[in-house]
Design a protein around this motif. Structure first.
Motif, PDB file in Angstrom:
ATOM      1  N   GLY A 129      32.266  63.454  46.820  1.00  0.00           N
ATOM      2  CA  GLY A 129      33.416  64.082  47.439  1.00  0.00           C
ATOM      3  C   GLY A 129      34.414  63.107  48.028  1.00  0.00           C
ATOM      4  N   PHE A 130      34.106  61.798  47.977  1.00  0.00           N
ATOM      5  CA  PHE A 130      35.008  60.807  48.556  1.00  0.00           C
ATOM      6  C   PHE A 130      35.402  59.770  47.526  1.00  0.00           C
ATOM      7  CE2 PHE A 130      35.362  57.115  51.808  1.00  0.00           C
ATOM      8  CZ  PHE A 130      36.744  57.199  51.802  1.00  0.00           C
ATOM      9  N   MET A 131      34.528  58.770  47.267  1.00  0.00           N
ATOM     10  CA  MET A 131      34.933  57.700  46.359  1.00  0.00           C
ATOM     11  C   MET A 131      33.742  56.888  45.875  1.00  0.00           C
ATOM     12  SD  MET A 131      34.764  54.537  48.030  1.00  0.00           S
ATOM     13  CE  MET A 131      33.596  54.509  49.368  1.00  0.00           C
ATOM     14  N   ALA A 132      33.995  56.097  44.811  1.00  0.00           N
ATOM     15  CA  ALA A 132      33.039  55.130  44.270  1.00  0.00           C
ATOM     16  C   ALA A 132      33.650  53.745  44.452  1.00  0.00           C
ATOM     17  CB  ALA A 132      32.788  55.392  42.789  1.00  0.00           C
ATOM     18  N   GLN A 133      32.897  52.845  45.102  1.00  0.00           N
ATOM     19  CA  GLN A 133      33.410  51.497  45.401  1.00  0.00           C
ATOM     20  C   GLN A 133      32.596  50.451  44.662  1.00  0.00           C
ATOM     21  OE1 GLN A 133      33.992  50.759  49.579  1.00  0.00           O
ATOM     22  NE2 GLN A 133      33.978  48.550  49.332  1.00  0.00           N
ATOM     23  N   GLY A 134      33.308  49.484  44.084  1.00  0.00           N
ATOM     24  CA  GLY A 134      32.680  48.371  43.376  1.00  0.00           C
ATOM     25  C   GLY A 134      33.547  47.135  43.483  1.00  0.00           C
ATOM     26  N   GLY A 135      33.220  46.126  42.673  1.00  0.00           N
ATOM     27  CA  GLY A 135      34.031  44.917  42.646  1.00  0.00           C
ATOM     28  C   GLY A 135      33.498  43.779  43.492  1.00  0.00           C
ATOM     29  N   ASP A 136      32.289  43.957  44.064  1.00  0.00           N
ATOM     30  CA  ASP A 136      31.656  42.897  44.851  1.00  0.00           C
ATOM     31  C   ASP A 136      30.557  42.270  44.005  1.00  0.00           C
ATOM     32  OD1 ASP A 136      30.177  41.286  46.533  1.00  0.00           O
ATOM     33  OD2 ASP A 136      29.513  42.899  47.833  1.00  0.00           O
ATOM     34  N   PRO A 137      30.706  40.979  43.640  1.00  0.00           N
ATOM     35  CA  PRO A 137      29.703  40.352  42.771  1.00  0.00           C
ATOM     36  C   PRO A 137      28.320  40.264  43.412  1.00  0.00           C
ATOM     37  CG  PRO A 137      31.222  38.699  43.629  1.00  0.00           C
ATOM     38  CD  PRO A 137      31.765  40.048  44.025  1.00  0.00           C
ATOM     39  N   THR A 138      28.234  40.368  44.746  1.00  0.00           N
ATOM     40  CA  THR A 138      26.919  40.314  45.404  1.00  0.00           C
ATOM     41  C   THR A 138      26.259  41.689  45.441  1.00  0.00           C
ATOM     42  OG1 THR A 138      27.663  40.783  47.672  1.00  0.00           O
ATOM     43  CG2 THR A 138      27.809  38.484  46.928  1.00  0.00           C
ATOM     44  N   GLY A 139      27.045  42.753  45.203  1.00  0.00           N
ATOM     45  CA  GLY A 139      26.510  44.104  45.236  1.00  0.00           C
ATOM     46  C   GLY A 139      26.228  44.628  46.634  1.00  0.00           C
ATOM     47  N   THR A 140      26.671  43.905  47.658  1.00  0.00           N
ATOM     48  CA  THR A 140      26.358  44.287  49.038  1.00  0.00           C
ATOM     49  C   THR A 140      27.520  44.954  49.766  1.00  0.00           C
ATOM     50  OG1 THR A 140      27.122  42.188  49.949  1.00  0.00           O
ATOM     51  CG2 THR A 140      24.810  42.298  49.246  1.00  0.00           C
ATOM     52  N   GLY A 141      28.729  44.775  49.264  1.00  0.00           N
ATOM     53  CA  GLY A 141      29.906  45.295  49.954  1.00  0.00           C
ATOM     54  C   GLY A 141      30.573  44.258  50.832  1.00  0.00           C
ATOM     55  N   SER A 142      30.004  43.055  50.902  1.00  0.00           N
ATOM     56  CA  SER A 142      30.597  42.025  51.758  1.00  0.00           C
ATOM     57  C   SER A 142      31.104  40.821  50.968  1.00  0.00           C
ATOM     58  CB  SER A 142      29.589  41.559  52.817  1.00  0.00           C
ATOM     59  OG  SER A 142      28.445  41.019  52.187  1.00  0.00           O
ATOM     60  N   GLY A 143      31.057  40.884  49.649  1.00  0.00           N
ATOM     61  CA  GLY A 143      31.486  39.749  48.826  1.00  0.00           C
ATOM     62  C   GLY A 143      32.816  39.989  48.147  1.00  0.00           C
ATOM     63  N   GLY A 144      33.316  38.943  47.527  1.00  0.00           N
ATOM     64  CA  GLY A 144      34.581  39.026  46.795  1.00  0.00           C
ATOM     65  C   GLY A 144      34.704  37.853  45.856  1.00  0.00           C
ATOM     66  N   SER A 145      35.893  37.682  45.308  1.00  0.00           N
ATOM     67  CA  SER A 145      36.135  36.543  44.426  1.00  0.00           C
ATOM     68  C   SER A 145      36.406  35.306  45.288  1.00  0.00           C
ATOM     69  CB  SER A 145      37.338  36.825  43.524  1.00  0.00           C
ATOM     70  OG  SER A 145      38.553  36.665  44.247  1.00  0.00           O
ATOM     71  N   LYS A 146      36.522  34.166  44.638  1.00  0.00           N
ATOM     72  CA  LYS A 146      36.836  32.923  45.355  1.00  0.00           C
ATOM     73  C   LYS A 146      38.348  32.767  45.568  1.00  0.00           C
ATOM     74  CE  LYS A 146      32.713  30.297  43.996  1.00  0.00           C
ATOM     75  NZ  LYS A 146      31.901  31.398  44.442  1.00  0.00           N
ATOM     76  N   LYS A 147      39.109  33.724  45.071  1.00  0.00           N
ATOM     77  CA  LYS A 147      40.570  33.682  45.208  1.00  0.00           C
ATOM     78  C   LYS A 147      40.963  34.106  46.625  1.00  0.00           C
ATOM     79  CE  LYS A 147      41.011  34.767  40.315  1.00  0.00           C
ATOM     80  NZ  LYS A 147      41.055  33.387  39.922  1.00  0.00           N
ATOM     81  N   PRO A 148      42.143  33.689  47.078  1.00  0.00           N
ATOM     82  CA  PRO A 148      42.571  34.080  48.434  1.00  0.00           C
ATOM     83  C   PRO A 148      42.786  35.592  48.539  1.00  0.00           C
ATOM     84  CG  PRO A 148      44.324  32.870  47.291  1.00  0.00           C
ATOM     85  CD  PRO A 148      43.114  32.832  46.398  1.00  0.00           C
ATOM     86  N   ASN A 149      42.607  36.117  49.740  1.00  0.00           N
ATOM     87  CA  ASN A 149      42.867  37.533  49.980  1.00  0.00           C
ATOM     88  C   ASN A 149      44.338  37.841  49.732  1.00  0.00           C
ATOM     89  OD1 ASN A 149      40.206  38.024  50.664  1.00  0.00           O
ATOM     90  ND2 ASN A 149      40.567  37.865  52.859  1.00  0.00           N
ATOM     91  N   LEU A 150      44.603  39.111  49.457  1.00  0.00           N
ATOM     92  CA  LEU A 150      45.958  39.562  49.151  1.00  0.00           C
ATOM     93  C   LEU A 150      46.621  40.198  50.366  1.00  0.00           C
ATOM     94  CD1 LEU A 150      45.082  41.267  45.778  1.00  0.00           C
ATOM     95  CD2 LEU A 150      46.560  39.283  46.032  1.00  0.00           C
ATOM     96  N   LYS A 151      47.925  40.008  50.465  1.00  0.00           N
ATOM     97  CA  LYS A 151      48.707  40.702  51.489  1.00  0.00           C
ATOM     98  C   LYS A 151      48.826  42.163  51.048  1.00  0.00           C
ATOM     99  CE  LYS A 151      52.830  40.129  54.273  1.00  0.00           C
ATOM    100  NZ  LYS A 151      52.135  40.808  55.343  1.00  0.00           N
ATOM    101  N   ALA A 152      48.690  43.084  51.985  1.00  0.00           N
ATOM    102  CA  ALA A 152      48.752  44.514  51.680  1.00  0.00           C
ATOM    103  C   ALA A 152      50.056  44.874  50.970  1.00  0.00           C
ATOM    104  CB  ALA A 152      48.622  45.318  52.964  1.00  0.00           C
ATOM    105  N   GLU A 153      49.960  45.802  50.022  1.00  0.00           N
ATOM    106  CA  GLU A 153      51.126  46.377  49.347  1.00  0.00           C
ATOM    107  C   GLU A 153      51.020  47.901  49.479  1.00  0.00           C
ATOM    108  OE1 GLU A 153      52.450  43.693  45.674  1.00  0.00           O
ATOM    109  OE2 GLU A 153      50.345  44.253  45.503  1.00  0.00           O
ATOM    110  N   PHE A 154      50.978  48.365  50.719  1.00  0.00           N
ATOM    111  CA  PHE A 154      50.864  49.800  50.951  1.00  0.00           C
ATOM    112  C   PHE A 154      52.048  50.493  50.301  1.00  0.00           C
ATOM    113  CE2 PHE A 154      48.602  48.646  55.164  1.00  0.00           C
ATOM    114  CZ  PHE A 154      47.453  48.336  54.472  1.00  0.00           C
ATOM    115  N   ASN A 155      51.800  51.667  49.739  1.00  0.00           N
ATOM    116  CA  ASN A 155      52.845  52.380  49.019  1.00  0.00           C
ATOM    117  C   ASN A 155      52.698  53.881  49.253  1.00  0.00           C
ATOM    118  OD1 ASN A 155      50.847  53.239  46.927  1.00  0.00           O
ATOM    119  ND2 ASN A 155      50.843  51.051  46.434  1.00  0.00           N
ATOM    120  N   ASP A 156      53.563  54.649  48.623  1.00  0.00           N
ATOM    121  CA  ASP A 156      53.591  56.095  48.852  1.00  0.00           C
ATOM    122  C   ASP A 156      52.750  56.886  47.863  1.00  0.00           C
ATOM    123  OD1 ASP A 156      55.255  55.868  51.054  1.00  0.00           O
ATOM    124  OD2 ASP A 156      57.084  55.988  49.848  1.00  0.00           O
ATOM    125  N   VAL A 157      51.958  56.221  47.022  1.00  0.00           N
ATOM    126  CA  VAL A 157      51.129  56.941  46.065  1.00  0.00           C
ATOM    127  C   VAL A 157      49.981  57.614  46.824  1.00  0.00           C
ATOM    128  CG1 VAL A 157      49.712  56.770  43.988  1.00  0.00           C
ATOM    129  CG2 VAL A 157      51.725  55.310  44.241  1.00  0.00           C
TER     130      VAL A 157
END
Length: 163
Positions: A54-82
């Motif tokens: 009823g909410f969402m499916a989250q992925g994209g963490d190579p560690t599978g824990t929810g606390s990992g990411g890529s080695k690339k720098p974090n992104l500045k938010a691009e909040f939008n009206d979608v």
């Protein structure tokens, strides 16, 4: 009119393909990052570590824990009206708005309370039943896995998958 395969992703799950239309018009930097990671094979084999009915499916963490990411720098938010409606793809982040990196989520249902607080970068245009079928849990006992995630322009048979 033919669709531009550069602006679609083919997310292949164990159950089959999911086609995502990218939205560079509202989140150019996030779309560029997703495409860059997909082309590097970053998402291949990564699990959906948080799947809430009823909410969402989250992925994209190579560690599978929810606390990992890529080695690339974090992104500045691009909040939008979608609007965060069914099938919308958006970036996960910490409480700091400028911490999106590689993790993303796909909404199962209306999640309008997330509007303008998370960066929407795409929308599922076919294969949403594959997302619906992902094993549920935080984390799921046997999480669903991304077999591959590719930019449609890099997939030989993409034309037959695109809307």
């Amino acid at each position: 009119m033919a669709q531009d395969p550069e602006n679609f992703l083919i997310l292949t799950l164990e159950g089959g393909p999911v086609v995502i239309k990218l939205r560079p018009d509202v989140a150019p930097n996030h779309v560029a990052r997703i495409k860059e990671l997909a082309r590097e094979g970053f998402y291949d084999g990564v699990v959906f570590h948080r799947v809430i009915p009823g909410f969402m499916a989250q992925g994209g963490d190579p560690t599978g824990t929810g606390s990992g990411g890529s080695k690339k720098p974090n992104l500045k938010a691009e909040f939008n009206d979608v609007h965060h409606g069914r099938g919308v793809c958006s970036m996960a982040r910490t409480n700091n708005p400028d911490t999106a990196n590689s993790q993303f989520f796909i909404c199962f249902d209306d999640a309008g309370f997330l509007d303008r607080q998370y960066t929407v970068w795409g929308e599922v245009v076919s294969g949403m039943e594959q997302i619906d079928a992902l094993p549920k849990g935080e984390p799921p006992r046997s999480p669903g896995k991304i077999v591959s995630m590719k930019v449609a322009a890099d997939v030989d048979n993409a034309a037959e998958l695109l809307p």
